[in-house]
Write a protein that holds these residues in place. Sequence first.
Motif, PDB file in Angstrom:
ATOM      1  N   GLN A   1      -4.246   3.492  -7.544  1.00  0.00           N
ATOM      2  CA  GLN A   1      -4.428   4.610  -8.554  1.00  0.00           C
ATOM      3  C   GLN A   1      -4.211   4.184  -9.883  1.00  0.00           C
ATOM      4  O   GLN A   1      -4.994   4.440 -10.746  1.00  0.00           O
ATOM      5  CB  GLN A   1      -3.477   5.897  -8.379  1.00  0.00           C
ATOM      6  CG  GLN A   1      -3.533   6.943  -8.986  1.00  0.00           C
ATOM      7  CD  GLN A   1      -2.843   8.191  -8.643  1.00  0.00           C
ATOM      8  OE1 GLN A   1      -2.187   7.966  -7.595  1.00  0.00           O
ATOM      9  NE2 GLN A   1      -2.590   9.242  -9.536  1.00  0.00           N
TER      10      GLN A   1
ATOM     11  N   ALA B   1      -8.083   7.176   3.932  1.00  0.00           N
ATOM     12  CA  ALA B   1      -6.952   6.969   2.803  1.00  0.00           C
ATOM     13  C   ALA B   1      -7.690   6.972   1.395  1.00  0.00           C
ATOM     14  O   ALA B   1      -7.225   7.368   0.423  1.00  0.00           O
ATOM     15  CB  ALA B   1      -5.948   6.050   3.169  1.00  0.00           C
TER      16      ALA B   1
ATOM     17  N   ARG C   1      -9.739   9.685   0.319  1.00  0.00           N
ATOM     18  CA  ARG C   1      -8.635  11.068  -0.135  1.00  0.00           C
ATOM     19  C   ARG C   1      -8.246  10.731  -1.715  1.00  0.00           C
ATOM     20  O   ARG C   1      -8.331  11.430  -2.611  1.00  0.00           O
ATOM     21  CB  ARG C   1      -7.533  11.238   0.726  1.00  0.00           C
ATOM     22  CG  ARG C   1      -8.009  12.010   1.916  1.00  0.00           C
ATOM     23  CD  ARG C   1      -6.799  12.298   2.575  1.00  0.00           C
ATOM     24  NE  ARG C   1      -7.069  13.050   3.714  1.00  0.00           N
ATOM     25  CZ  ARG C   1      -6.726  13.024   5.179  1.00  0.00           C
ATOM     26  NH1 ARG C   1      -5.745  12.039   5.014  1.00  0.00           N
ATOM     27  NH2 ARG C   1      -7.157  13.524   6.046  1.00  0.00           N
ATOM     28  N   LEU C   2      -8.093   9.285  -1.844  1.00  0.00           N
ATOM     29  CA  LEU C   2      -7.527   8.650  -3.139  1.00  0.00           C
ATOM     30  C   LEU C   2      -8.602   8.952  -4.240  1.00  0.00           C
ATOM     31  O   LEU C   2      -8.366   9.374  -5.584  1.00  0.00           O
ATOM     32  CB  LEU C   2      -7.073   7.207  -2.948  1.00  0.00           C
ATOM     33  CG  LEU C   2      -6.891   6.545  -4.438  1.00  0.00           C
ATOM     34  CD1 LEU C   2      -5.667   7.094  -5.256  1.00  0.00           C
ATOM     35  CD2 LEU C   2      -6.715   5.111  -4.337  1.00  0.00           C
TER      36      LEU C   2
ATOM     37  N   GLN D   1       0.897  -1.191  -0.136  1.00  0.00           N
ATOM     38  CA  GLN D   1      -0.142  -0.019  -0.035  1.00  0.00           C
ATOM     39  C   GLN D   1       1.003   0.923   0.017  1.00  0.00           C
ATOM     40  O   GLN D   1       1.975   1.291   0.426  1.00  0.00           O
ATOM     41  CB  GLN D   1      -0.947  -0.002   1.207  1.00  0.00           C
ATOM     42  CG  GLN D   1      -2.045  -1.044   0.792  1.00  0.00           C
ATOM     43  CD  GLN D   1      -2.840  -1.175   2.168  1.00  0.00           C
ATOM     44  OE1 GLN D   1      -2.690  -0.603   3.282  1.00  0.00           O
ATOM     45  NE2 GLN D   1      -3.846  -2.160   1.995  1.00  0.00           N
ATOM     46  N   HIS D   2       0.203   2.305  -0.511  1.00  0.00           N
ATOM     47  CA  HIS D   2       0.966   3.554  -0.295  1.00  0.00           C
ATOM     48  C   HIS D   2       1.964   3.551  -1.568  1.00  0.00           C
ATOM     49  O   HIS D   2       3.066   4.617  -1.416  1.00  0.00           O
ATOM     50  CB  HIS D   2       1.438   4.135   0.845  1.00  0.00           C
ATOM     51  CG  HIS D   2       0.191   4.058   1.879  1.00  0.00           C
ATOM     52  ND1 HIS D   2      -0.736   4.857   1.769  1.00  0.00           N
ATOM     53  CD2 HIS D   2       0.100   3.270   3.046  1.00  0.00           C
ATOM     54  CE1 HIS D   2      -1.550   4.465   3.014  1.00  0.00           C
ATOM     55  NE2 HIS D   2      -0.987   3.542   3.521  1.00  0.00           N
ATOM     56  N   GLN D   3       1.962   2.846  -2.580  1.00  0.00           N
ATOM     57  CA  GLN D   3       2.931   2.839  -3.774  1.00  0.00           C
ATOM     58  C   GLN D   3       2.164   3.221  -5.205  1.00  0.00           C
ATOM     59  O   GLN D   3       2.756   3.190  -5.950  1.00  0.00           O
ATOM     60  CB  GLN D   3       3.566   1.646  -3.770  1.00  0.00           C
ATOM     61  CG  GLN D   3       4.533   1.124  -2.392  1.00  0.00           C
ATOM     62  CD  GLN D   3       4.970  -0.185  -2.616  1.00  0.00           C
ATOM     63  OE1 GLN D   3       5.043  -0.955  -3.709  1.00  0.00           O
ATOM     64  NE2 GLN D   3       5.286  -0.869  -1.371  1.00  0.00           N
ATOM     65  N   GLY D   4       1.072   3.781  -4.974  1.00  0.00           N
ATOM     66  CA  GLY D   4       0.339   4.091  -6.428  1.00  0.00           C
ATOM     67  C   GLY D   4      -0.520   2.937  -6.891  1.00  0.00           C
ATOM     68  O   GLY D   4      -0.711   3.161  -8.181  1.00  0.00           O
TER      69      GLY D   4
END
Length: 149
Positions: A78, A103, A106-107, A72-75
């Motif tokens: 997205q 989270a 927000r994404l 997670q939090h690596q794009g």
Amino acid sequence: MIIKRATIEDSNLIFNLANAAFSPSPWPKSVFEHELKSPRSHYFMLDEGFVGMTQILDEVEINSVAVHPNSQHQGIAQKLLTTVFSLPDVTRFLLEVDETNIAAIRLYEKMGFSAYYRREKYYKNGHTAIMMERKVRLMNESAGRINMS
């Protein structure tokens, strides 16, 4: 990072990713198997995550977005969503998200979604679901129109 369209052979990996991301998966493996066989449902995936969606006419409902906690939090989410957004002739994308999943909210907002409804106590844990949408204006939507005023 190559995103592929999932097949029924990927159902174990998808279920295991859902189990890791949601701890445990809110859906049994049979739900993923059923959706992977459906002509209206599609999953796009990597080894680290997936997005599942159902398309009816010009609308796409994003049923699930899951990324393994170690990735997670690596794009990744997205990139998976961007793949879904590239589908042709879609005018509206829909999804729901737990109001406590800041989270993810927000994404989704970053990617053009806006909230349009709240479903109070929607989830088994009593949390509220935020219904979100992303509207798309098709490139040829205004082409050929004549202003008669």
